[in-house]
Motif scaffolding. Structure first.
Motif: not given
Length: 463
Positions: A329-354
């Motif tokens: 699993y991975s996540a993003k919230d704040y860098h120089d702007t607010y950009d919230p998203k989360r992801a789950v991945r396997s060797k075969s697929f990657a799913y990202i939610r914005n």
């Protein structure tokens, strides 16, 4: 000890009559991703890393828990995701660890390890609060040549093996972070660079990559010096050396995204030579959050339940190849702007939610000003979808979103459910509410104690 001026603690040894735990050295750089010749980019100038890999285990599918510096490093050094450990944005924007979160040196100290930080860190504005026994240079020697010089000096004063505690040494460098000015780095020939599939192949991109190669080359030179110094000062038969980076390379579509090009990281581990492990490569997916459980396992401890990763020791020794169906699993919230998203991945697929509307690629300011951005057009400014799904078997660069394809509906549902389950397990409320900014730092917390004295006498007139 925080300043390294007193080394007496290094001369204690709780293991004189027992086999020593291995010394551990963790070398980490900025913004490298997997831009190395050992990862299929043959023209990248990285011969020293390639030689190191010849004696190591190369993880081909390792991922950061975040595509940004402080959150990625926070997860690397705690074994906990950004929401769980607290660092959901950059440390200089007031993000810091939650109360009672323990870092790698704090986890290893009860197991007999002495720890030191040399060079860069990006978890807190004050490196002395991160749990290291020593911070020579106070975490403020960022450039690779400075860092190597400081490390060589520190190692020259190290007590011999057998007269000191086992060592956990972390070494951080600024390279290969933007910018890459020619006065600091010698660019490569733009005609001879490797252009990955997620970038446009044109003169602007090639010039940008050529500059990047200059920084990689300087880092690789410093890395070669580091390994030479470590192999003189430490016993390679009983030393584990880890090379990694925080997240993907600083190009549009890389750093700050949750695609493979944003979270995919270098992870190369050289086990102690006494283990007699044959060099090999691991293709199954692993996470930065696996590093702390691995170190605890190596030190003879048991990983506590709050850690989200697993020990890599079975994969390092060749006893196991890892789980081909594993999810990370991975996540993003704040860098120089607010950009919230989360992801789950396997060797075969990657799913990202914005979780917020915005452009397909929300570029950080250094990427917005890059040569690559200036030559790529504006297609990335189109509105982003709520969901992204990539079939890595046929689309390893993760460029073709399958989230709306009926043939992938069952895959999307499976991965969306897995992501929701993970968010629930760590208590992350992003499904229900936006992530608030970091609480401001406070002089009440950070100030020095008040001076204990009586009020100054009032001046009197003399007439």
């Amino acid at each position: 000890m925080q300043n390294g001026t007193d080394r007496t603690i290094m001369k204690r040894n709780h293991h004189v009559n027992q086999p020593l735990h291995p010394d551990i050295v963790l070398i980490h750089c900025h913004d490298l991703g997997r831009w190395l010749n050992i990862y299929g980019m043959p023209n990248v100038p990285s011969p020293n890393i390639a030689r190191f890999a010849e004696h190591s285990v190369v993880f081909e599918n390792a991922h950061a828990a975040a595509p940004l510096c402080s959150p990625a490093r926070g997860a690397l050094f705690t074994g906990m995701s950004p929401y769980a450990n607290g660092i959901q944005g950059l440390s200089h924007n007031a993000w810091r660890y939650r109360e009672n979160v323990l870092t790698a040196p704090e986890r290893l100290r009860p197991l007999g390890y002495h720890s030191a930080l040399i060079g860069l860190q990006h978890e807190n504005v004050d490196p002395t609060v991160l749990g290291f026994d020593e911070c020579p240079g106070q975490g403020f020697l960022p450039r690779v040549n400075q860092v190597v010089d400081a490390t060589e000096d520190w190692l020259s004063q190290l007590a011999p093996v057998g007269t000191r505690d086992p060592l956990f040494l972390t070494i951080g460098t600024w390279e290969v972070h933007r910018p890459w000015p020619h006065e600091d780095y010698s660019p490569a020939d733009p005609a001879q660079v490797d252009v990955p599939d997620f970038l446009p192949d044109n003169a602007g991109t090639r010039s940008d990559i050529a500059d990047f190669y200059g920084a990689i080359s300087q880092f690789d030179d410093g890395f070669g010096r580091l390994i030479a110094a470590l192999d003189v000062a430490l016993d390679s038969a009983n030393t584990m050396v880890i090379l990694t980076t925080d997240h993907g390379a600083a190009f549009p579509g890389g750093k700050s995204t949750l695609r493979d090009s944003g979270t995919g990281v270098t992870l190369v581990i050289r086990p102690p030579a006494s283990w007699e492990v044959a060099p090999h490569r691991v293709s199954n997916v692993v996470s930065h959050m696996d590093v702390v459980p691995t170190l605890i396992d190596l030190a003879g401890g048991g990983a506590p339940a709050e850690l989200e990763g697993v020990s890599l020791l079975p994969m390092l020794t060749g006893e196991a190849e890892g789980d081909p169906g594993r999810l990370v699993y991975s996540a993003k919230d704040y860098h120089d702007t607010y950009d919230p998203k989360r992801a789950v991945r396997s060797k075969s697929f990657a799913y990202i939610r914005n979780y917020e509307p915005g452009p397909k690629l929300q570029l950080a300011i250094d990427l917005e000003k890059s040569k690559t951005r200036q030559s790529m057009g504006d297609a990335h400014m189109e509105p982003r979808p709520n969901e992204e799904l990539y079939d890595r078997g046929i689309d390893p660069a993760e460029q073709y979103n399958r989230a709306g394809d009926p043939e992938y509906a069952h895959i999307k549902a499976e991965y969306a459910a897995a992501l929701h389950e993970w968010l629930t397990s760590i208590g992350d409320p992003i499904d229900k509410a936006p992530t608030p900014p970091a609480p401001a730092r406070s002089r009440v917390v950070d100030s020095l104690p008040a001076v204990g004295r009586s009020a100054a006498p009032r001046a009197t007139a003399d007439w």
